[in-house]
Design a protein around this motif. Structure first.
Motif, mmCIF file in Angstrom:
data_model
loop_
_atom_site.group_PDB
_atom_site.id
_atom_site.type_symbol
_atom_site.label_atom_id
_atom_site.label_comp_id
_atom_site.label_asym_id
_atom_site.label_seq_id
_atom_site.Cartn_x
_atom_site.Cartn_y
_atom_site.Cartn_z
ATOM 1 N N ARG A 215 8.497 -25.275 55.166
ATOM 2 C CA ARG A 215 8.250 -26.676 55.501
ATOM 3 C C ARG A 215 8.869 -26.933 56.874
ATOM 4 O O ARG A 215 10.076 -26.858 57.049
ATOM 5 C CB ARG A 215 8.851 -27.609 54.458
ATOM 6 C CG ARG A 215 8.549 -29.070 54.750
ATOM 7 C CD ARG A 215 8.940 -29.974 53.606
ATOM 8 N NE ARG A 215 8.161 -29.761 52.406
ATOM 9 C CZ ARG A 215 6.928 -30.241 52.203
ATOM 10 N NH1 ARG A 215 6.334 -30.931 53.130
ATOM 11 N NH2 ARG A 215 6.315 -30.018 51.059
ATOM 12 N N LEU A 216 7.998 -27.227 57.857
ATOM 13 C CA LEU A 216 8.438 -27.481 59.216
ATOM 14 C C LEU A 216 9.127 -28.839 59.334
ATOM 15 O O LEU A 216 10.153 -28.972 59.998
ATOM 16 C CB LEU A 216 7.248 -27.407 60.176
ATOM 17 C CG LEU A 216 7.572 -27.489 61.655
ATOM 18 C CD1 LEU A 216 8.443 -26.330 62.085
ATOM 19 C CD2 LEU A 216 6.289 -27.513 62.462
ATOM 20 N N ASN A 217 8.536 -29.835 58.669
ATOM 21 C CA ASN A 217 9.118 -31.178 58.624
ATOM 22 C C ASN A 217 8.594 -31.847 57.354
ATOM 23 O O ASN A 217 7.998 -31.188 56.516
ATOM 24 C CB ASN A 217 8.780 -31.977 59.891
ATOM 25 C CG ASN A 217 7.286 -32.021 60.173
ATOM 26 O OD1 ASN A 217 6.484 -32.251 59.276
ATOM 27 N ND2 ASN A 217 6.906 -31.792 61.424
ATOM 28 N N THR A 218 8.798 -33.131 57.199
ATOM 29 C CA THR A 218 8.391 -33.791 55.953
ATOM 30 C C THR A 218 6.883 -33.811 55.770
ATOM 31 O O THR A 218 6.400 -33.979 54.656
ATOM 32 C CB THR A 218 8.909 -35.235 55.912
ATOM 33 O OG1 THR A 218 8.423 -35.948 57.047
ATOM 34 C CG2 THR A 218 10.427 -35.261 55.876
ATOM 35 N N ALA A 219 6.115 -33.606 56.852
ATOM 36 C CA ALA A 219 4.663 -33.696 56.742
ATOM 37 C C ALA A 219 3.950 -32.345 56.732
ATOM 38 O O ALA A 219 2.858 -32.233 56.199
ATOM 39 C CB ALA A 219 4.103 -34.552 57.881
ATOM 40 N N LEU A 220 4.533 -31.306 57.317
ATOM 41 C CA LEU A 220 3.812 -30.057 57.564
ATOM 42 C C LEU A 220 4.455 -28.873 56.858
ATOM 43 O O LEU A 220 5.645 -28.603 57.021
ATOM 44 C CB LEU A 220 3.777 -29.805 59.071
ATOM 45 C CG LEU A 220 2.848 -28.731 59.592
ATOM 46 C CD1 LEU A 220 1.395 -29.014 59.210
ATOM 47 C CD2 LEU A 220 2.977 -28.640 61.107
ATOM 48 N N SER B 271 0.619 -39.260 53.896
ATOM 49 C CA SER B 271 1.490 -40.262 53.292
ATOM 50 C C SER B 271 2.092 -39.610 52.048
ATOM 51 O O SER B 271 1.679 -38.506 51.671
ATOM 52 C CB SER B 271 0.696 -41.520 52.922
ATOM 53 O OG SER B 271 -0.157 -41.253 51.822
ATOM 54 N N PRO B 272 3.039 -40.270 51.381
ATOM 55 C CA PRO B 272 3.579 -39.679 50.147
ATOM 56 C C PRO B 272 2.497 -39.409 49.091
ATOM 57 O O PRO B 272 2.635 -38.504 48.281
ATOM 58 C CB PRO B 272 4.582 -40.712 49.656
ATOM 59 C CG PRO B 272 5.020 -41.416 50.885
ATOM 60 C CD PRO B 272 3.786 -41.477 51.758
ATOM 61 N N ALA B 273 1.406 -40.161 49.125
ATOM 62 C CA ALA B 273 0.359 -39.998 48.118
ATOM 63 C C ALA B 273 -0.778 -39.082 48.564
ATOM 64 O O ALA B 273 -1.438 -38.474 47.732
ATOM 65 C CB ALA B 273 -0.218 -41.357 47.742
ATOM 66 N N TYR C 114 -4.916 -36.865 46.282
ATOM 67 C CA TYR C 114 -4.324 -38.200 46.289
ATOM 68 C C TYR C 114 -3.574 -38.403 44.979
ATOM 69 O O TYR C 114 -4.165 -38.331 43.896
ATOM 70 C CB TYR C 114 -5.393 -39.281 46.457
ATOM 71 C CG TYR C 114 -4.787 -40.649 46.594
ATOM 72 C CD1 TYR C 114 -4.278 -41.071 47.806
ATOM 73 C CD2 TYR C 114 -4.699 -41.496 45.498
ATOM 74 C CE1 TYR C 114 -3.692 -42.325 47.941
ATOM 75 C CE2 TYR C 114 -4.115 -42.751 45.609
ATOM 76 C CZ TYR C 114 -3.612 -43.154 46.838
ATOM 77 O OH TYR C 114 -3.031 -44.387 46.959
ATOM 78 N N ALA C 115 -2.264 -38.643 45.076
ATOM 79 C CA ALA C 115 -1.422 -38.811 43.894
ATOM 80 C C ALA C 115 -1.498 -40.256 43.413
ATOM 81 O O ALA C 115 -1.078 -41.171 44.121
ATOM 82 C CB ALA C 115 0.010 -38.428 44.207
ATOM 83 N N LEU C 116 -2.050 -40.450 42.226
ATOM 84 C CA LEU C 116 -2.048 -41.771 41.600
ATOM 85 C C LEU C 116 -0.685 -42.080 41.004
ATOM 86 O O LEU C 116 -0.288 -43.248 40.925
ATOM 87 C CB LEU C 116 -3.114 -41.841 40.512
ATOM 88 C CG LEU C 116 -4.562 -41.694 40.976
ATOM 89 C CD1 LEU C 116 -5.491 -41.625 39.780
ATOM 90 C CD2 LEU C 116 -4.948 -42.825 41.908
ATOM 91 N N SER C 117 0.019 -41.025 40.571
ATOM 92 C CA SER C 117 1.367 -41.142 40.019
ATOM 93 C C SER C 117 2.020 -39.774 40.155
ATOM 94 O O SER C 117 1.418 -38.850 40.714
ATOM 95 C CB SER C 117 1.314 -41.570 38.554
ATOM 96 O OG SER C 117 0.790 -40.516 37.755
#
Length: 178
Positions: A63-68, A98-100, A129-132
């Motif tokens: 994990r390079l950063n929180t997004a990649l 995004s987080p989802a 896409y995370a619904l939960s």
């Protein structure tokens, strides 16, 4: 961050506990959210033709950063009596918008050797896409390309239309973890 497992499955063959037996070992290291590596090895004995199927593989993610996040895998299996070997190399990237919402791109190269030569490539684009925490909607598009229209190539790319060297697949679904 370290872990592993050992496994032995008895063959359940009267008078021969090694026939149809399974032996496996695996290990991993996880560096928290930054990534990790894993390796596994297994052997399966077949009493029907006295062959042994040997499998091994490994993977890593970083994990390079929180997004990649980058991922790589390699797996191979071989049958000792026919020398048939199938090897799969995979590379992938996850990008969290995004987080989802996460987008994934992946490439897999599959090669067969030993008994007959064959090859195929697969390219995958996926959105999740995370619904939960337990429920995810997903869609994916896969493009498979075989080295030739011969069965040894098209079967590696999972191309079912006879005579074709390419196939496209679309999948849409929902995944719920219990």
């Amino acid at each position: 961050g370290f872990g592993g497992a050992l496994m032995y499955g008895f063959g359940e063959q009267p008078g021969n506990s090694s026939a149809r037996s399974y032996t496996g070992i695996s290990g991993y290291y996880t560096a928290g959210a930054a990534g990790g590596v894993a390796l596994a090895y297994a052997e399966l004995n077949n009493e029907t033709d006295n062959s042994t199927l040997t499998q091994w593989g490994g993977g890593a993610k970083y994990r390079l950063n929180t997004a990649l996040e980058f991922r790589a895998t390699y797996a191979q299996n071989e049958v000792d009596t026919t020398n048939r070997k199938i090897a799969v190399t995979g590379l992938g990237v996850n990008y969290s918008i995004s987080p989802a919402l996460t987008l994934t791109g992946a490439y897999y190269n599959t090669k067969r050797s030993g008994d007959i030569a064959g090859k195929a490539d697969q390219y995958i684009a996926m959105g999740k896409y995370a619904l939960s925490k337990r429920t995810i909607l997903y869609t994916s598009l896969t493009h498979a390309k075989a080295g030739s229209a011969a069965t040894q190539d098209t079967s590696l790319g999972l191309i079912t239309q006879v005579g074709n060297t390419t196939a496209n697949r679309v999948a849409v679904g929902i995944l719920h973890s219990f």
